[in-house]
Every structure is written in structure tokens, then in C-alpha cells.
Design a protein around this motif. Sequence first.
Motif, PDB file in Angstrom:
ATOM      1  N   CYS A 140       9.828   4.650 -12.251  1.00 24.99           N
ATOM      2  CA  CYS A 140       9.759   3.542 -12.770  1.00 24.99           C
ATOM      3  C   CYS A 140      11.580   2.522 -13.283  1.00 24.99           C
ATOM      4  N   HIS A 141      11.561   3.405 -14.307  1.00 27.23           N
ATOM      5  CA  HIS A 141      13.093   2.890 -14.429  1.00 27.23           C
ATOM      6  C   HIS A 141      13.727   2.748 -13.189  1.00 27.23           C
ATOM      7  N   GLU A 142      14.312   3.569 -12.705  1.00 28.52           N
ATOM      8  CA  GLU A 142      15.391   3.369 -11.155  1.00 28.52           C
ATOM      9  C   GLU A 142      14.962   1.838 -10.522  1.00 28.52           C
ATOM     10  N   HIS A 143      13.059   2.060 -10.355  1.00 25.63           N
ATOM     11  CA  HIS A 143      12.806   0.600 -10.029  1.00 25.63           C
ATOM     12  C   HIS A 143      13.191  -0.453 -10.644  1.00 25.63           C
ATOM     13  N   LEU A 144      12.645  -0.192 -11.880  1.00 24.94           N
ATOM     14  CA  LEU A 144      13.501  -2.210 -12.442  1.00 24.94           C
ATOM     15  C   LEU A 144      14.609  -2.337 -12.169  1.00 24.94           C
ATOM     16  N   ARG A 186       8.552   1.897 -23.795  1.00 23.24           N
ATOM     17  CA  ARG A 186       7.842   3.454 -23.815  1.00 23.24           C
ATOM     18  C   ARG A 186       7.777   3.916 -22.175  1.00 23.24           C
ATOM     19  N   HIS A 187       6.902   3.734 -21.504  1.00 20.41           N
ATOM     20  CA  HIS A 187       6.758   4.413 -20.408  1.00 20.41           C
ATOM     21  C   HIS A 187       7.765   3.806 -19.460  1.00 20.41           C
ATOM     22  N   LEU A 188       9.544   3.660 -19.856  1.00 21.01           N
ATOM     23  CA  LEU A 188      10.918   3.255 -19.147  1.00 21.01           C
ATOM     24  C   LEU A 188      11.124   4.140 -19.103  1.00 21.01           C
ATOM     25  N   ALA A 189      10.965   4.891 -20.721  1.00 21.16           N
ATOM     26  CA  ALA A 189      11.788   5.245 -21.808  1.00 21.16           C
ATOM     27  C   ALA A 189      11.435   6.962 -20.854  1.00 21.16           C
ATOM     28  N   ASP A 190      10.583   7.392 -20.529  1.00 21.37           N
ATOM     29  CA  ASP A 190       9.551   8.692 -20.425  1.00 21.37           C
ATOM     30  C   ASP A 190       9.381   9.015 -18.277  1.00 21.37           C
ATOM     31  N   CYS A 191       9.821   7.649 -17.644  1.00 23.65           N
ATOM     32  CA  CYS A 191       9.604   7.697 -16.321  1.00 23.65           C
ATOM     33  C   CYS A 191      10.915   7.644 -15.692  1.00 23.65           C
ATOM     34  N   PRO A 192      11.810   8.467 -15.004  1.00 20.40           N
ATOM     35  CA  PRO A 192      12.617   7.857 -14.701  1.00 20.40           C
ATOM     36  C   PRO A 192      12.974   6.897 -12.889  1.00 20.40           C
ATOM     37  N   PRO A 221       0.747  -0.883  -0.155  1.00 23.19           N
ATOM     38  CA  PRO A 221       0.249  -0.137  -0.307  1.00 23.19           C
ATOM     39  C   PRO A 221       1.037   1.319   0.006  1.00 23.19           C
ATOM     40  N   GLY A 222      -0.059   2.258   0.222  1.00 20.51           N
ATOM     41  CA  GLY A 222       0.736   3.666  -0.125  1.00 20.51           C
ATOM     42  C   GLY A 222       1.960   4.166  -0.668  1.00 20.51           C
ATOM     43  N   ARG A 223       2.293   3.108  -1.843  1.00 18.64           N
ATOM     44  CA  ARG A 223       3.436   4.488  -2.499  1.00 18.64           C
ATOM     45  C   ARG A 223       2.883   4.606  -4.213  1.00 18.64           C
ATOM     46  N   PHE A 224       1.216   4.719  -4.231  1.00 12.10           N
ATOM     47  CA  PHE A 224       0.738   5.019  -5.908  1.00 12.10           C
ATOM     48  C   PHE A 224      -0.254   6.211  -4.970  1.00 12.10           C
ATOM     49  N   ASP A 225      -0.616   7.386  -6.242  1.00 17.03           N
ATOM     50  CA  ASP A 225      -2.156   7.906  -5.906  1.00 17.03           C
ATOM     51  C   ASP A 225      -2.489   7.295  -6.273  1.00 17.03           C
ATOM     52  N   ALA A 226      -4.010   7.793  -6.513  1.00 22.10           N
ATOM     53  CA  ALA A 226      -4.871   8.052  -7.075  1.00 22.10           C
ATOM     54  C   ALA A 226      -5.573   7.539  -8.240  1.00 22.10           C
ATOM     55  N   THR A 227      -4.290   8.665  -9.264  1.00 15.62           N
ATOM     56  CA  THR A 227      -4.292   7.681 -10.819  1.00 15.62           C
ATOM     57  C   THR A 227      -2.958   6.779 -10.903  1.00 15.62           C
ATOM     58  N   GLY A 228      -2.477   5.906 -10.046  1.00 11.72           N
ATOM     59  CA  GLY A 228      -1.654   5.478 -10.328  1.00 11.72           C
ATOM     60  C   GLY A 228      -0.184   5.627 -10.805  1.00 11.72           C
ATOM     61  N   ALA A 229       0.272   7.020 -10.539  1.00 13.08           N
ATOM     62  CA  ALA A 229       1.206   7.665  -9.764  1.00 13.08           C
ATOM     63  C   ALA A 229       2.006   7.489  -8.967  1.00 13.08           C
ATOM     64  N   TRP A 230       3.385   7.793  -8.738  1.00 17.64           N
ATOM     65  CA  TRP A 230       4.245   7.623  -7.456  1.00 17.64           C
ATOM     66  C   TRP A 230       3.591   8.045  -7.027  1.00 17.64           C
ATOM     67  N   SER A 231       3.486   8.420  -5.335  1.00 14.27           N
ATOM     68  CA  SER A 231       3.110   8.852  -4.150  1.00 14.27           C
ATOM     69  C   SER A 231       4.553   9.278  -3.216  1.00 14.27           C
ATOM     70  N   SER A 232       5.231   7.709  -3.419  1.00 13.27           N
ATOM     71  CA  SER A 232       6.711   8.208  -2.208  1.00 13.27           C
ATOM     72  C   SER A 232       7.168   7.211  -3.902  1.00 13.27           C
ATOM     73  N   CYS A 237       2.153   4.230 -13.675  1.00 13.80           N
ATOM     74  CA  CYS A 237       3.390   3.323 -13.054  1.00 13.80           C
ATOM     75  C   CYS A 237       2.736   1.995 -11.971  1.00 13.80           C
ATOM     76  N   ARG A 238       2.221   2.632 -11.266  1.00 13.44           N
ATOM     77  CA  ARG A 238       1.236   1.179 -11.005  1.00 13.44           C
ATOM     78  C   ARG A 238       1.123  -0.249 -11.689  1.00 13.44           C
ATOM     79  N   ASP A 239       0.922   0.734 -12.510  1.00 11.50           N
ATOM     80  CA  ASP A 239       0.660  -0.889 -13.813  1.00 11.50           C
ATOM     81  C   ASP A 239       2.320  -1.315 -14.336  1.00 11.50           C
ATOM     82  N   ALA A 240       2.874  -0.406 -14.405  1.00 15.03           N
ATOM     83  CA  ALA A 240       4.509  -0.607 -14.746  1.00 15.03           C
ATOM     84  C   ALA A 240       4.995  -1.637 -13.757  1.00 15.03           C
TER      85      ALA A 240
END
Lengths: 199, 89
Positions: B44-48, B36-42, A105-116, B11-14
Motif C-alpha cells: 500500500c505504501h508503494e501504491h500511495l 498506521r496501515h501504511l507503516a506496516d504495509c509496503p 477487479p482482481g487485485r484483492f482477495d476475499a479478505t481485502g488483501a492484495w492478491s496481485s 488493503c482494498r479499503d486503504a
Amino acid sequence: MTGPATEVELIDRLRRGDQTAFTELVTAYQPRMLRLARGFVPNQAVAEEVVQDTWLAVLRGLERFEGRSSLTTWLFAILVNRAKSTGVRESRDRLLSADEVADPPGRFDATGAWSSPPEPWSERAEDRLDAERLAVRARKHLDTLPTAQRQVLLLHDVEGLSREEVRSLLDITEGNLRVLLHRGRSRVRAALESEVTAR
Amino acid sequence: MRVWAARPLVCRDAVSIMSDFVDGRLPRREANRLERHLADCPHCHEHLEQLRLTIRTLGHAEPEALTETALDDLIEVYQRWRAEESAGM
Ligand SMILES: [Zn+2]
């Protein structure tokens, strides 16, 4: 002691009653087998017992080893089957618990982008931390994973068995295997992260 | 072409498909989306990269070495088997 030629030769020596061959074999495999057994049974004492039983079964079954599978696969299959039949953890955990499949839990916001977002440490880890220290941390963290994740990581990522071998040893589907690898690796990654960033 | 394939990943899905990606288990189209996502998202790239490092580290984890006592116990197992062999058959 890798390579089929060496393995076949080793087995031949064992069949002829060469005790040094046995010493070589257990020196190479006992530590790995014990580690694997710990993923299936509740404590170290039971694991040691299971591995001892396994060696006896291996010796008694020498005639049946045909070299069609690798020695590692053969030994691990005997071990896992024995470990499962002692079964204390296994039966309880056969159905994946919610804990095994939930996302952290807790690493993404409601849109699915990283919050942390993850702290950037992968480069630092390669440069400054010796691989050994990370490996120790990974090994310790493995012991704390939920059983099914631990078993899958041990067999696939640590021991390098094929997906097919892992699925058949653990009697799980490809879907389960994927989820368990994902979840287990995520947890170990998080543990390594705290090891690196705590400095 | 299916509609969802064109939608960019969040990002969550990535992150949820990275483990499959590393194992080469993603269908080509999904892998392309992730790339494509990784190319634009540092992030997620770091996470990978961290995930790859984690898997590599697991592969290098050495088990604890065999102790003398454990070896002695196993030699006993071996001798029990030898005795069995010569007695029975
Ligand atoms: Zn992203």
C-alpha cells in the motif's frame, strides 16, 4: 504570464485594441483550452470550433472581466459553458455510468488483501525514466478515460483548479468529485505502471 | 470512540481512500488509520507513492503547442471582433 498584475495589464492592452496582447494570450492559453475542450466534445474539429467561439466571447465580454477571478478561471468558465452547450458527450454522460465508479477487479482477495500487489516502480520511475516520457503517456491516457473522469482530472490535476471551481464548472457534488478523482487517477496510475514495467 | 475506528484497514479499503488522503480530504481519524496501515504495509505504501507520482505527472503534462495555422485563424477572430467594435458600439 502569471500573476494578477500581468493579467490585468494584458486585459487593458486588449481593451485598447493591442493585437500583440491577443497573440500573447492565445499562445499561452489556446493549447490548454483546446485540450480542455476535447474533454467535452466528440472530436478535435468541434473542439477547435468551440475554442474559437470562446475567444470571440472573451473579446466581446472583456468589459465584464473585473479581475475578481483569475484570468484562467474566467477563460475556462466561458469555455466549459460553451462546450457543455454543444453538449454531445455531456448530456449522455451526466449520470455517472457504472464504469465510472466501479473498482478495478482482481487485485484483492476475499479478505481485502492484495492478491496481485503493485509492482514497485515508483522509485525506478523517478530515477530512470524522464518525467517527460511519463507525462506523454499520462496525457495520452487521459484521452481514453470515461468523460467525467477525464473532465475532472483535466480541471483539477492538470490545470490545478480548486475543488470548488471544478464542482461549480461541472455541476457535480463533492462526493462525485472524490469518486471521479479516485477512479481517473487509478486508471492513469495503471497506465504509467504498464509504461514503466514494460521496459 | 467508535468501534469501527479501532478496526485495522484492509488493503482494498486503504487503496479506496488514498486519493482523498493525498488531497487532505480524509477526516483526521481515518487518516490516522491509513497512516498506521501504511507503516506496516509496503504494498500500500508503494501504491500511495505511485499515486502521488501520477498526480505530479498529470500536473506536468504539456498540451500540444499552438500551430501557425491555428494562430492565424485566431487572429482572424480578433480582427472580426475589432471590425465589429468599430462598426457597432
Ligand atoms: Zn495494505
